[in-house]
Scaffold this motif. Structure first.
Motif, PDB file in Angstrom:
ATOM      1  N   GLY A  10       0.725  -1.243  -0.020  1.00  0.00           N
ATOM      2  CA  GLY A  10      -0.048  -0.066  -0.098  1.00  0.00           C
ATOM      3  C   GLY A  10       0.849   1.351   0.027  1.00  0.00           C
ATOM      4  N   ARG A  11       0.224   2.132   0.775  1.00  0.00           N
ATOM      5  CA  ARG A  11       0.811   3.435   0.862  1.00  0.00           C
ATOM      6  C   ARG A  11       2.344   3.482   1.273  1.00  0.00           C
ATOM      7  NH1 ARG A  11      -2.249   5.370   6.213  1.00  0.00           N
ATOM      8  NH2 ARG A  11      -1.143   3.570   6.686  1.00  0.00           N
ATOM      9  N   GLY A  12       2.931   2.813   1.997  1.00  0.00           N
ATOM     10  CA  GLY A  12       4.427   3.057   2.092  1.00  0.00           C
ATOM     11  C   GLY A  12       4.842   3.903   3.178  1.00  0.00           C
ATOM     12  N   SER A  13       4.014   4.233   4.095  1.00  0.00           N
ATOM     13  CA  SER A  13       4.624   5.263   5.293  1.00  0.00           C
ATOM     14  C   SER A  13       5.551   4.611   6.032  1.00  0.00           C
ATOM     15  CB  SER A  13       3.333   5.820   6.055  1.00  0.00           C
ATOM     16  OG  SER A  13       2.739   4.931   6.820  1.00  0.00           O
ATOM     17  N   LEU A  15       7.833   2.573   4.983  1.00  0.00           N
ATOM     18  CA  LEU A  15       8.744   2.285   4.028  1.00  0.00           C
ATOM     19  C   LEU A  15       9.496   3.676   4.175  1.00  0.00           C
ATOM     20  CD1 LEU A  15      10.892   1.204   1.909  1.00  0.00           C
ATOM     21  CD2 LEU A  15       8.985   2.130   0.092  1.00  0.00           C
ATOM     22  N   ALA A  16       8.704   4.762   4.092  1.00  0.00           N
ATOM     23  CA  ALA A  16       9.198   6.255   4.055  1.00  0.00           C
ATOM     24  C   ALA A  16       9.759   6.525   5.256  1.00  0.00           C
ATOM     25  CB  ALA A  16       8.042   7.261   4.205  1.00  0.00           C
ATOM     26  N   ALA A  17       9.473   5.949   6.428  1.00  0.00           N
ATOM     27  CA  ALA A  17      10.208   6.116   7.811  1.00  0.00           C
ATOM     28  C   ALA A  17      11.451   5.480   7.930  1.00  0.00           C
ATOM     29  CB  ALA A  17       9.331   5.484   8.862  1.00  0.00           C
ATOM     30  N   LEU A  18      11.582   4.415   7.084  1.00  0.00           N
ATOM     31  CA  LEU A  18      12.898   3.734   7.194  1.00  0.00           C
ATOM     32  C   LEU A  18      13.919   4.461   6.131  1.00  0.00           C
ATOM     33  CD1 LEU A  18      11.750  -0.056   6.454  1.00  0.00           C
ATOM     34  CD2 LEU A  18      12.859   0.986   8.609  1.00  0.00           C
ATOM     35  N   VAL A  19      13.277   4.996   4.970  1.00  0.00           N
ATOM     36  CA  VAL A  19      14.351   5.636   4.182  1.00  0.00           C
ATOM     37  C   VAL A  19      14.591   6.911   4.853  1.00  0.00           C
ATOM     38  CG1 VAL A  19      14.257   7.183   1.956  1.00  0.00           C
ATOM     39  CG2 VAL A  19      13.318   4.789   1.883  1.00  0.00           C
ATOM     40  N   ALA A  20      13.914   7.764   5.530  1.00  0.00           N
ATOM     41  CA  ALA A  20      14.030   8.935   6.215  1.00  0.00           C
ATOM     42  C   ALA A  20      15.186   8.540   7.225  1.00  0.00           C
ATOM     43  CB  ALA A  20      12.933   9.557   6.829  1.00  0.00           C
ATOM     44  N   ALA A  21      15.045   7.580   7.944  1.00  0.00           N
ATOM     45  CA  ALA A  21      16.214   7.202   8.982  1.00  0.00           C
ATOM     46  C   ALA A  21      17.193   6.915   8.358  1.00  0.00           C
ATOM     47  CB  ALA A  21      15.654   6.057   9.954  1.00  0.00           C
ATOM     48  N   ARG A  22      17.282   6.175   7.341  1.00  0.00           N
ATOM     49  CA  ARG A  22      18.637   6.048   6.625  1.00  0.00           C
ATOM     50  C   ARG A  22      19.217   7.254   6.048  1.00  0.00           C
ATOM     51  NH1 ARG A  22      18.530   4.302   0.376  1.00  0.00           N
ATOM     52  NH2 ARG A  22      17.741   6.562   0.652  1.00  0.00           N
ATOM     53  N   ASP A  23      18.283   8.095   5.584  1.00  0.00           N
ATOM     54  CA  ASP A  23      18.737   9.499   4.936  1.00  0.00           C
ATOM     55  C   ASP A  23      19.449  10.333   6.237  1.00  0.00           C
ATOM     56  OD1 ASP A  23      18.028   8.533   2.469  1.00  0.00           O
ATOM     57  OD2 ASP A  23      16.390  10.009   2.226  1.00  0.00           O
ATOM     58  N   ALA A  39       0.820  -3.088  -8.492  1.00  0.00           N
ATOM     59  CA  ALA A  39       1.719  -2.165  -9.274  1.00  0.00           C
ATOM     60  C   ALA A  39       1.358  -0.710  -8.738  1.00  0.00           C
ATOM     61  CB  ALA A  39       1.313  -2.070 -10.715  1.00  0.00           C
ATOM     62  N   SER A  40       0.146  -0.485  -8.264  1.00  0.00           N
ATOM     63  CA  SER A  40      -0.143   1.132  -8.004  1.00  0.00           C
ATOM     64  C   SER A  40       0.246   1.378  -6.643  1.00  0.00           C
ATOM     65  CB  SER A  40      -1.630   1.181  -8.041  1.00  0.00           C
ATOM     66  OG  SER A  40      -2.456   0.210  -7.098  1.00  0.00           O
ATOM     67  N   ALA A  41       0.845   0.473  -5.639  1.00  0.00           N
ATOM     68  CA  ALA A  41       1.409   0.969  -4.497  1.00  0.00           C
ATOM     69  C   ALA A  41       2.144   2.325  -4.237  1.00  0.00           C
ATOM     70  CB  ALA A  41       2.033  -0.089  -3.801  1.00  0.00           C
ATOM     71  N   GLY A  42       1.732   3.009  -3.282  1.00  0.00           N
ATOM     72  CA  GLY A  42       2.505   4.255  -2.817  1.00  0.00           C
ATOM     73  C   GLY A  42       3.761   3.930  -2.889  1.00  0.00           C
ATOM     74  N   ALA A  43       3.991   2.735  -2.073  1.00  0.00           N
ATOM     75  CA  ALA A  43       5.466   2.409  -1.564  1.00  0.00           C
ATOM     76  C   ALA A  43       6.173   2.282  -2.929  1.00  0.00           C
ATOM     77  CB  ALA A  43       5.329   1.173  -0.877  1.00  0.00           C
ATOM     78  N   LEU A  44       5.913   1.994  -3.943  1.00  0.00           N
ATOM     79  CA  LEU A  44       6.654   1.653  -5.081  1.00  0.00           C
ATOM     80  C   LEU A  44       7.084   3.123  -5.675  1.00  0.00           C
ATOM     81  CD1 LEU A  44       4.901  -1.005  -7.013  1.00  0.00           C
ATOM     82  CD2 LEU A  44       7.039  -1.194  -5.969  1.00  0.00           C
ATOM     83  N   ARG A  45       6.201   4.163  -5.682  1.00  0.00           N
ATOM     84  CA  ARG A  45       6.345   5.465  -5.970  1.00  0.00           C
ATOM     85  C   ARG A  45       7.401   6.125  -5.052  1.00  0.00           C
ATOM     86  NH1 ARG A  45       2.969   3.442  -8.618  1.00  0.00           N
ATOM     87  NH2 ARG A  45       4.850   2.311  -9.559  1.00  0.00           N
ATOM     88  N   LEU A  46       7.216   5.889  -3.758  1.00  0.00           N
ATOM     89  CA  LEU A  46       8.319   6.397  -2.668  1.00  0.00           C
ATOM     90  C   LEU A  46       9.400   5.782  -3.185  1.00  0.00           C
ATOM     91  CD1 LEU A  46       6.240   6.001   0.490  1.00  0.00           C
ATOM     92  CD2 LEU A  46       7.382   8.256  -0.288  1.00  0.00           C
ATOM     93  N   ALA A  47       9.869   4.608  -3.432  1.00  0.00           N
ATOM     94  CA  ALA A  47      11.070   3.811  -3.705  1.00  0.00           C
ATOM     95  C   ALA A  47      11.504   4.573  -4.925  1.00  0.00           C
ATOM     96  CB  ALA A  47      10.675   2.333  -3.986  1.00  0.00           C
ATOM     97  N   GLU A  48      10.782   4.546  -5.868  1.00  0.00           N
ATOM     98  CA  GLU A  48      11.330   5.203  -7.163  1.00  0.00           C
ATOM     99  C   GLU A  48      12.041   6.648  -6.788  1.00  0.00           C
ATOM    100  OE1 GLU A  48       8.077   3.000 -10.001  1.00  0.00           O
ATOM    101  OE2 GLU A  48       7.735   5.379  -9.591  1.00  0.00           O
ATOM    102  N   ALA A  49      11.307   7.361  -6.185  1.00  0.00           N
ATOM    103  CA  ALA A  49      11.806   8.741  -5.800  1.00  0.00           C
ATOM    104  C   ALA A  49      13.058   8.650  -5.102  1.00  0.00           C
ATOM    105  CB  ALA A  49      10.735   9.393  -4.826  1.00  0.00           C
TER     106      ALA A  49
END
Ligand code: GAR
Length: 210
Positions: A10-13, A15-23, A39-49
């Motif tokens: 889904g949304r991937g929030s 995942l976003a928290a993991l990416v933010a901690a890494r960054d 294919a429409s998962a927000g998590a995929l868009r976050l990962a691409e970004a």
């Protein structure tokens, strides 16, 4: 750097928290793959970004659950993943596939396990009249939301709470809890040795890391 893959539907929030901690330099991990069954998962868009390799496989393209799971997990293995994080991955995974990842896969679930495995955890917490709710991170086993719990975060439940208010407050806790657990694994404090071990001792009660 620990090689980490994330599966999300889904949304991937989280995942976003993991990416933010890494960054922020707080998480010594390399994100090698984000995979999804949608294919429409927000998590995929976050990962691409975030320039993380992505993979979307459609379960309808496979004859049965084990075939899909084998295909998905073959991609995960090929990415060099050392730790697999299920962050809102809303599928039951084939037992034989899960067995190959024993001790190397964790899941975050929005309840104080063993309470409320499965869906609608906020509603069930309210219906039960609980005064406390929470989120758990556990090692993944073949049993749905049933593997050994390693850490939990708790929130109080008030009289005015709704499913939405609980979900929102709990999500903020999840966003601390999941990076904290991944960080503990990446730093070698939390290990799997047939059972969960923290600083060399078996985890006998859920840790409070965040
Ligand atoms: C999170 O609340 C996670 O705990 C839950 O799905 C949500 C995903 O949100 N997971 C489960 O219910 C698994 N059984 P996100 O896509 O924003 O991270």
């Amino acid at each position: 750097l620990l090689k980490v893959a994330v599966l999300a539907s889904g949304r991937g929030s989280n995942l976003a928290a993991l990416v933010a901690a890494r960054d922020a330099g707080a998480l010594p991990v390399e994100m090698v793959l984000v995979g999804s069954d949608k294919a429409s998962a927000g998590a995929l868009r976050l990962a691409e970004a975030a320039h993380i390799p992505t993979l979307a496989l459609n379960p309808k393209d496979y004859p049965d659950r084990p075939s899909f799971d084998r295909a998905l997990f073959a991609h995960v293995a090929a990415s060099g993943t050392e730790l697999l994080v299920l962050a809102g991955f809303m599928r039951v995974i084939d037992a034989a596939v899960v067995a190959q990842w024993e001790g190397r896969a964790i899941n975050i679930h929005p309840s104080l396990l063993p309470k409320y495995p499965g869906l609608h955890t906020h509603r069930r917490c309210l219906e039960a009249g609980d005064t406390e709710h929470g989120a758990s991170v556990h090692y993944v086993t073949a049993e749905l939301d049933g593997g050994p719990v390693v850490a939990q975060a708790r929130i109080p439940v008030g009289p005015g709470d709704t499913e939405a208010s609980l979900a929102e407050r709990l999500l903020a806790e999840e966003h601390r809890l999941l990076p904290a657990v991944v960080g503990a694994i990446a730093r070698g404090r939390l290990r799997w040795n047939g059972e969960a071990m923290f600083d060399g001792r078996p985890v006998t009660a859920p840790l409070t890391l965040a």
